[in-house]
Scaffold this active site. Sequence first.
Site, PDB file in Angstrom:
ATOM      1  N   CYS A   2       0.814  -1.219   0.000  1.00 31.48           N
ATOM      2  CA  CYS A   2       0.000   0.000   0.000  1.00 31.48           C
ATOM      3  C   CYS A   2       0.849   1.272   0.000  1.00 31.48           C
ATOM      4  CB  CYS A   2      -0.895   0.045   1.225  1.00 31.48           C
ATOM      5  SG  CYS A   2      -1.889  -1.420   1.446  1.00 31.48           S
ATOM      6  N   ARG A  33       5.096   0.666  -5.812  1.00 32.79           N
ATOM      7  CA  ARG A  33       5.051  -0.213  -4.645  1.00 32.79           C
ATOM      8  C   ARG A  33       4.133  -1.413  -4.882  1.00 32.79           C
ATOM      9  NH1 ARG A  33       6.789   2.574   0.062  1.00 32.79           N
ATOM     10  NH2 ARG A  33       5.497   1.306   1.409  1.00 32.79           N
ATOM     11  N   TRP A  81      -2.964  -2.693  -1.707  1.00 32.37           N
ATOM     12  CA  TRP A  81      -2.521  -4.031  -2.120  1.00 32.37           C
ATOM     13  C   TRP A  81      -3.313  -4.978  -1.237  1.00 32.37           C
ATOM     14  CZ3 TRP A  81       0.248  -8.458  -0.594  1.00 32.37           C
ATOM     15  CH2 TRP A  81       0.889  -9.164  -1.612  1.00 32.37           C
ATOM     16  N   ASN A 108      -2.303   1.343   6.012  1.00 32.93           N
ATOM     17  CA  ASN A 108      -1.354   0.374   5.464  1.00 32.93           C
ATOM     18  C   ASN A 108      -1.014  -0.581   6.600  1.00 32.93           C
ATOM     19  OD1 ASN A 108       0.692  -1.007   4.193  1.00 32.93           O
ATOM     20  ND2 ASN A 108       2.188   0.657   4.354  1.00 32.93           N
ATOM     21  N   GLY A 109      -1.021  -1.887   6.331  1.00 32.02           N
ATOM     22  CA  GLY A 109      -0.685  -2.858   7.377  1.00 32.02           C
ATOM     23  C   GLY A 109      -1.857  -3.789   7.641  1.00 32.02           C
ATOM     24  N   GLU A 494      19.502 -15.793  -8.685  1.00 27.82           N
ATOM     25  CA  GLU A 494      18.993 -14.447  -8.963  1.00 27.82           C
ATOM     26  C   GLU A 494      18.506 -14.343 -10.414  1.00 27.82           C
ATOM     27  OE1 GLU A 494      18.056 -12.103  -7.211  1.00 27.82           O
ATOM     28  OE2 GLU A 494      18.087 -10.339  -8.484  1.00 27.82           O
ATOM     29  N   LYS A 498      14.618 -13.368 -11.371  1.00 29.15           N
ATOM     30  CA  LYS A 498      14.243 -12.246 -12.237  1.00 29.15           C
ATOM     31  C   LYS A 498      13.291 -12.723 -13.330  1.00 29.15           C
ATOM     32  CE  LYS A 498      15.100  -9.450 -10.335  1.00 29.15           C
ATOM     33  NZ  LYS A 498      15.775  -9.404  -9.086  1.00 29.15           N
ATOM     34  N   GLU A 501       9.778 -13.625 -11.916  1.00 29.23           N
ATOM     35  CA  GLU A 501       8.918 -12.565 -11.398  1.00 29.23           C
ATOM     36  C   GLU A 501       8.434 -11.607 -12.467  1.00 29.23           C
ATOM     37  OE1 GLU A 501      10.752 -10.181  -8.323  1.00 29.23           O
ATOM     38  OE2 GLU A 501      12.667 -10.236  -9.326  1.00 29.23           O
ATOM     39  N   HIS A 517      22.505 -34.881  -9.165  1.00 34.87           N
ATOM     40  CA  HIS A 517      21.768 -35.442  -8.034  1.00 34.87           C
ATOM     41  C   HIS A 517      20.266 -35.280  -8.224  1.00 34.87           C
ATOM     42  CE1 HIS A 517      25.532 -36.063  -5.915  1.00 34.87           C
ATOM     43  NE2 HIS A 517      25.874 -34.834  -6.272  1.00 34.87           N
ATOM     44  N   LYS A 620       6.420  -3.905  -4.201  1.00 37.44           N
ATOM     45  CA  LYS A 620       7.815  -3.503  -4.062  1.00 37.44           C
ATOM     46  C   LYS A 620       8.292  -3.649  -2.631  1.00 37.44           C
ATOM     47  CE  LYS A 620      11.719  -1.756  -5.367  1.00 37.44           C
ATOM     48  NZ  LYS A 620      12.612  -2.736  -6.020  1.00 37.44           N
TER      49      LYS A 620
HETATM   50  C1  F6R Z   1      12.960  -9.346  -6.312  1.00 35.43           C
HETATM   51  C2  F6R Z   1      12.706  -8.447  -5.216  1.00 35.43           C
HETATM   52  C3  F6R Z   1      12.337  -9.038  -3.901  1.00 35.43           C
HETATM   53  C4  F6R Z   1      12.995  -8.244  -2.756  1.00 35.43           C
HETATM   54  C5  F6R Z   1      12.506  -8.775  -1.402  1.00 35.43           C
HETATM   55  C6  F6R Z   1      13.177  -8.032  -0.257  1.00 35.43           C
HETATM   56  O1  F6R Z   1      13.337  -8.657  -7.463  1.00 35.43           O
HETATM   57  O2  F6R Z   1      12.788  -7.259  -5.355  1.00 35.43           O
HETATM   58  O3  F6R Z   1      12.663 -10.390  -3.833  1.00 35.43           O
HETATM   59  O4  F6R Z   1      14.375  -8.368  -2.877  1.00 35.43           O
HETATM   60  O5  F6R Z   1      11.123  -8.610  -1.299  1.00 35.43           O
HETATM   61  O6  F6R Z   1      12.923  -6.662  -0.328  1.00 35.43           O
HETATM   62  P1  F6R Z   1      13.807  -5.631   0.472  1.00 35.43           P
HETATM   63  O7  F6R Z   1      15.172  -5.652  -0.106  1.00 35.43           O
HETATM   64  O8  F6R Z   1      13.126  -4.314   0.298  1.00 35.43           O
HETATM   65  O9  F6R Z   1      13.802  -6.094   1.896  1.00 35.43           O
END
Ligand code: F6R
Length: 625
Positions: A2, A33, A81, A108-109, A494, A498, A501, A517, A620
């Site tokens: 949010c 976000r 959200w 928010n929360g 990683e 990417k 997602e 394995h 985000k």
């Molecule tokens: C992936 C991504 C998420 C964040 C994770 C932690 O691209 O952005 O996996 O890395 O949600 O977020 P932060 O770093 O804000 O704690």
Amino acid sequence: MCGIVGYAGPRRQTPSVRPVEVVLAGLSRLEYRGYDSAGVAVLEDGHVRIDKRAGKLANLREALAGRESSDSQVAIGHTRWATHGAPTDANAHPHRGGRHGELALVHNGIIENFAPLRDELVADGFTFVSETDSEVAAHLVAREMERPEIGGDLTEAMRQVVARLEGAFTLLAIHEAAPDRVVAARRNSPLVVGLGDGENFLGSDVAAFIDSTKEALEVGQDQIVTVTAEDVSVIGFDGTPVTDSKRYTIEWDATAAQKGGYPSFMAKEIHEQAAAVADTLRGRIENGHLHLDEMKIDESVLRSIDKIVVVACGTAANAGSVVKYAIEHWCRIPVEVELAHEFRYRDPVVNEKTLVVAISQSGETMDTLMAVRHAQEQGAKVIAICNTRGSTIAREADAALYLHVGPEIAVASTKAYLGQIAACYLLGLYLAQVRGNLYPDEIQAIMGDLEELPGKVQEVLDASGQVEELAREMADATSVLFLGRHVGYPTAMEGALKLKEIAYIHAEGFAAGELKHGPIALVEPGQPVFVIVPSPRGRDSLHSKVVSNIQEIRARGARTLVIAEEGDTAVEPYADVVIRVPSTRTLFAPLLTVIPLQIFACELATAKGLDVDQPRNLAKSVTVE
Ligand code: F6R
């Protein structure tokens, strides 16, 4: 998750600057976000007017088009959200509170004890129109305002209510009886104040008001803020005035939150990575010497630690897995990397000899925050590696190392990932310096190589055309595998993350040695597999083992997409595609080898016509557990 915006200012009748427009502009800067509905509330002719719509902000703007300007001095807005209840118009915020709808509130929360509070309010004659936990807070504050003892004081009404709420919340409220102010409260959820000239702002983060003011005020845990056009006052939940709130100037400007000619924020942020690494290192290495002024933890404590635990989630956890190799190598101290949400619930062995490193771009990830608190309760010292200034994790940690990479708007993390790794390298070298694990000349030599990395990152970015073409050609792929060993393993993880997602493609990252394995069963003719090859100048066994892994999968028909150091000819006979990166120390290679994987995911998602910056179901900043 949010986004929240609040505004208190002078009466402005020009459509482009009236409070509702200020709040809508803030909401659009918080879109990154992640959200699924949006709404705003103002006071119009002394009455609360709320407009809200499911879906993107454009739906809300359409609903507001052509509306007469209100005479409101205040406005609040929200991008939601969904947690409690589907993303519908009714569940969108703001929520109306009170028997006559005299209050508007955004939240928010999660209010964990909303069910009994709701029953109590229903018994008291209040009606509910949404399925949210938030509506409870709206009615509770409005009910407090009815009490004569409160004397129409919205701040005091809010204070009475927060004492009854359990869970995490940022709340913003406006009320017909207090038309010049917005009152906000925060616990375990982000909130920052923007200080303007004759106007003041509230936001989930500084992006909410960055084009109006660069002056900001941190809001602490369990504090209530009241903003009017001319004044900002802060009290604790216990009613004590707070006079030491930290004021600061925001370092980045509004253009940092614009695409600047790139098709997506993610593409822009990928291409900002040379500067990002340079910015993380800047001011910390001078004439071969390492300065970490932010390191507020006593050197004697750092010398006494016998274990480091990195807690983080997602991409930040992958950054932790990369730097584990460097810190263990330089400091000869065991480093565990643990997903923050797993750490807390397994009764981890943590004590005053443990150093916890919490990595979080946003500094607001609830899972990581809870891990930090748990570690501190056990006596551990915590260092936060964060990008967002004044964020909760940075403030609660014993020391915070900021990335300084500027705002990361795309949901998928890229430049913050490189910044996190670079910051942790600095931390590792600092620990080695303090603990005497490396000689000063060794540290200087390593730092010299570190300082060359921005230039090498730029070289990889300059060669992005080859990977972009590959991505477009592979837009129909349904499964992609990623293999790596040593520091190449978290890089493989990683790369897979990417792709999952933002391109919604099944992708898995494996330790190359693990292949036989089990995972090798997935390899069938045509299966694309990225392989991250370590430098042949490093430990020879490492390089030759990965080359053998490439042969194994190639023999089973895989299409091998190999990322290898320039000059490494040993991979050529087994690679369908070779993507070159400049040579560097083995431990630093992850800053280079991940870039083609980021570009691949970004370009492939773009070719599929997907929303690269706001992938489905993702937020985000994940501010709930
Ligand atoms: C992936 C991504 C998420 C964040 C994770 C932690 O691209 O952005 O996996 O890395 O949600 O977020 P932060 O770093 O804000 O704690």
